[in-house]
Design an enzyme around this catalytic site. Structure first.
Site, PDB file in Angstrom:
ATOM      1  CG  HIS A 132       2.248  -5.479  -7.858  1.00  0.00           C
ATOM      2  ND1 HIS A 132       1.041  -5.256  -7.240  1.00  0.00           N
ATOM      3  CD2 HIS A 132       2.967  -4.347  -7.663  1.00  0.00           C
ATOM      4  CE1 HIS A 132       1.041  -4.040  -6.701  1.00  0.00           C
ATOM      5  NE2 HIS A 132       2.179  -3.469  -6.940  1.00  0.00           N
ATOM      6  CB  SER A 203      -7.927  -1.558  -1.522  1.00  0.00           C
ATOM      7  OG  SER A 203      -6.554  -1.947  -1.634  1.00  0.00           O
TER       8      SER A 203
HETATM    9  N1  APR Z   1     -15.542  -6.292  -8.472  1.00  0.00           N
HETATM   10  C1  APR Z   1     -14.962  -5.065  -8.272  1.00  0.00           C
HETATM   11  N2  APR Z   1     -14.251  -4.758  -7.161  1.00  0.00           N
HETATM   12  C2  APR Z   1     -14.137  -5.713  -6.220  1.00  0.00           C
HETATM   13  C3  APR Z   1     -14.730  -7.000  -6.345  1.00  0.00           C
HETATM   14  C4  APR Z   1     -15.464  -7.259  -7.546  1.00  0.00           C
HETATM   15  N3  APR Z   1     -16.055  -8.421  -7.759  1.00  0.00           N
HETATM   16  N4  APR Z   1     -14.436  -7.721  -5.227  1.00  0.00           N
HETATM   17  C5  APR Z   1     -13.670  -6.919  -4.446  1.00  0.00           C
HETATM   18  N5  APR Z   1     -13.510  -5.724  -5.031  1.00  0.00           N
HETATM   19  C6  APR Z   1     -12.704  -4.590  -4.565  1.00  0.00           C
HETATM   20  C7  APR Z   1     -12.623  -4.410  -3.061  1.00  0.00           C
HETATM   21  O1  APR Z   1     -13.666  -3.565  -2.605  1.00  0.00           O
HETATM   22  C8  APR Z   1     -11.261  -3.751  -2.888  1.00  0.00           C
HETATM   23  O2  APR Z   1     -11.358  -2.335  -2.990  1.00  0.00           O
HETATM   24  O3  APR Z   1     -11.378  -4.844  -4.995  1.00  0.00           O
HETATM   25  C9  APR Z   1     -10.450  -4.263  -4.083  1.00  0.00           C
HETATM   26  C10 APR Z   1      -9.402  -5.314  -3.765  1.00  0.00           C
HETATM   27  O4  APR Z   1      -8.454  -4.691  -2.960  1.00  0.00           O
HETATM   28  P1  APR Z   1      -7.136  -5.474  -2.502  1.00  0.00           P
HETATM   29  O5  APR Z   1      -7.496  -6.819  -2.056  1.00  0.00           O
HETATM   30  O6  APR Z   1      -6.421  -4.563  -1.573  1.00  0.00           O
HETATM   31  O7  APR Z   1      -6.323  -5.665  -3.862  1.00  0.00           O
HETATM   32  P2  APR Z   1      -5.381  -4.645  -4.618  1.00  0.00           P
HETATM   33  O8  APR Z   1      -5.878  -3.247  -4.533  1.00  0.00           O
HETATM   34  O9  APR Z   1      -5.158  -5.183  -5.960  1.00  0.00           O
HETATM   35  O10 APR Z   1      -4.026  -4.788  -3.764  1.00  0.00           O
HETATM   36  C11 APR Z   1      -2.872  -4.159  -4.221  1.00  0.00           C
HETATM   37  O11 APR Z   1      -1.536  -5.279  -2.594  1.00  0.00           O
HETATM   38  O12 APR Z   1      -1.100  -7.117  -1.390  1.00  0.00           O
HETATM   39  C12 APR Z   1      -0.673  -6.385  -2.447  1.00  0.00           C
HETATM   40  O13 APR Z   1       0.595  -7.119  -4.279  1.00  0.00           O
HETATM   41  C13 APR Z   1      -0.687  -7.166  -3.744  1.00  0.00           C
HETATM   42  O14 APR Z   1      -1.226  -6.325  -5.953  1.00  0.00           O
HETATM   43  C14 APR Z   1      -1.657  -6.370  -4.617  1.00  0.00           C
HETATM   44  C15 APR Z   1      -1.656  -5.014  -3.978  1.00  0.00           C
END
Ligand code: APR
Length: 265
Positions: A132, A203
Site C-alpha cells: 500500500h 484483519s
Molecule cells: N498485535 C497484533 N494484532 C493486533 C494488535 C496488536 N497489538 N492490535 C490490533 N491487532 C489486530 C486486530 O485484531 C486486527 O485484526 O490487527 C488487525 C488490524 O486490522 P485493520 O485495522 O483492518 O488493519 P489491516 O488489516 O492492516 O488493514 C488493511 O485496510 O484500510 C486499509 O489501507 C488500509 O492497509 C490497510 C488495509
C-alpha cells in the site's frame, strides 16, 4: 496487551516454531496490528480509525485525479492529524525487530506489508514489499519512479516528476487506485514460492493483500496467525497465536533461533 488467558502459551509458541523450522520458504503478511504497539492506531476493530470516523471514500484516487493541486495542499497541511502525527513519532517495536531478526538468520524470506509507516524498513527488513506504499515516499503516476521528498520540488503544486515530468502523488495507495504493478509482481512471485505464511496484525479484509496469504494455504502451504483477536483468517489458519505482535513475535523468534541452534549440534 492481551489478558493472560488470551496470550499464546509457551507450548503454542514452541509448536509454531517447530513448524516454521520445517518449512522451506517462509514469508509474512503484516498489517496495522504490527504497529499498534508503536503508537499507530489500527483501522478496524477496537481503537480503529475507521471504527471511529467511518471508512474513507472508496474513490480517493478519483478525488486526487480530479484536483491534484487541492489534494497536495490538503496532504501538506495534514501533518498534525490523527493519522500522520503518530506516523512521525513512531519507532519500530520488538515485533518489527523480531521479523528482521528472522530474516537475518535466514528463516524469513520475505515480508509483504500493508502498512505505509516505514517501520519494517527502519527495523532493518530488507526483503520487503510495501503493497500500500510508503508515506515517506512520492511516486510518479507516469513512469512509476519513487522519490524522497527532498528529491522533489514542491514549489509548484501538483509537483512534477523530475524524471519524466509526469504527475506526482504520495506513494501511499489510495482507495480505488491500482496497486503499482512492480510491487504486485514481487508479491505474487514471493507468494508462489512460499510453503508457509505468517499473518501478523491484519484483519485480512483487504485484497489483493489478504489473497496472497490465502493462496499459500490453497496451494497446500501452512498459515500461522499472530493477532490480538480473531481475524478473517483465523478459521483457515493452522496455528493462531493470540497476543500483541510485539510480545508474540519476539518469543517466536527466540524459540526458532534456539531450535535452530539445537538442530546444529
Ligand atoms: N498485535 C497484533 N494484532 C493486533 C494488535 C496488536 N497489538 N492490535 C490490533 N491487532 C489486530 C486486530 O485484531 C486486527 O485484526 O490487527 C488487525 C488490524 O486490522 P485493520 O485495522 O483492518 O488493519 P489491516 O488489516 O492492516 O488493514 C488493511 O485496510 O484500510 C486499509 O489501507 C488500509 O492497509 C490497510 C488495509
Amino acid at each position: 496487551m492481551a489478558d493472560e488467558s488470551q496470550r499464546a502459551t509457551d507450548r503454542e509458541i514452541e509448536a509454531a516454531a517447530q513448524i516454521i523450522l520445517e518449512a522451506e520458504y517462509t514469508i509474512a503478511l503484516t498489517g496495522a496490528g504490527m504497529s499498534v504497539e508503536s503508537g499507530i492506531p489500527p483501522f478496524r476493530g477496537p481503537g480503529g480509525l475507521w471504527t471511529k470516523y467511518g471508512e474513507p471514500p472508496m474513490n480517493g484516487f478519483e478525488i486526487f485525479l480530479s484536483d491534484p493541486k487541492k489534494a497536495w495542499q490538503q496532504r501538506l497541511s495534514r501533518c498534525n492529524d490523527e493519522l500522520f502525527a503518530p506516523l512521525q513519532r513512531a519507532k519500530p517495536n520488538p515485533g518489527h525487530l523480531a521479523l528482521a531478526e528472522l530474516e537475518t538468520i535466514g528463516v524469513l524470506r520475505f515480508v509483504i506489508t500493508q502498512n505505509i509507516d516505514d517501520l519494517h524498513r527502519q527495523a532493518g527488513q530488507k526483503a520487503l514489499a510495501e503493497i500500500h506504499g510508503n508515506w515517506k515516499l512520492i511516486r510518479c503516476l507516469e513512469c512509476g519512479s519513487r522519490f524522497r521528498p527532498e528529491e522533489v520540488s514542491l514549489e509548484t503544486l501538483p509537483p512534477s516528476c523530475p524524471r519524466c515530468a509526469g504527475l506526482l502523488k504520495s506513494d501511499t495507495v489510495s482507495f480505488g487506485e491500482p496497486i503499482p504493478s512492480d510491487v504486485l509482481g514481487v508479491c505474487a512471485t514471493q507468494a508462489s514460492r512460499a510453503d508457509l505464511v505468517i499473518v501478523a496484525g491484519t484483519s485480512a479484509t483487504v485484497y489483493p493483500a489478504a489473497g496472497f496469504a490465502i493462496e499459500v494455504k490453497q496451494r497446500g502451504g501452512v498459515m500461522i496467525e499472530v493477532n490480538l483477536y480473531e481475524s478473517e483468517l483465523t478459521r483457515v489458519c493452522d496455528v493462531s497465536l493470540r497476543g500483541g505482535a510485539a510480545d508474540v513475535l519476539p518469543r517466536l523468534a527466540r524459540t526458532i533461533a534456539d531450535g535452530r541452534r539445537a538442530r546444529m549440534h
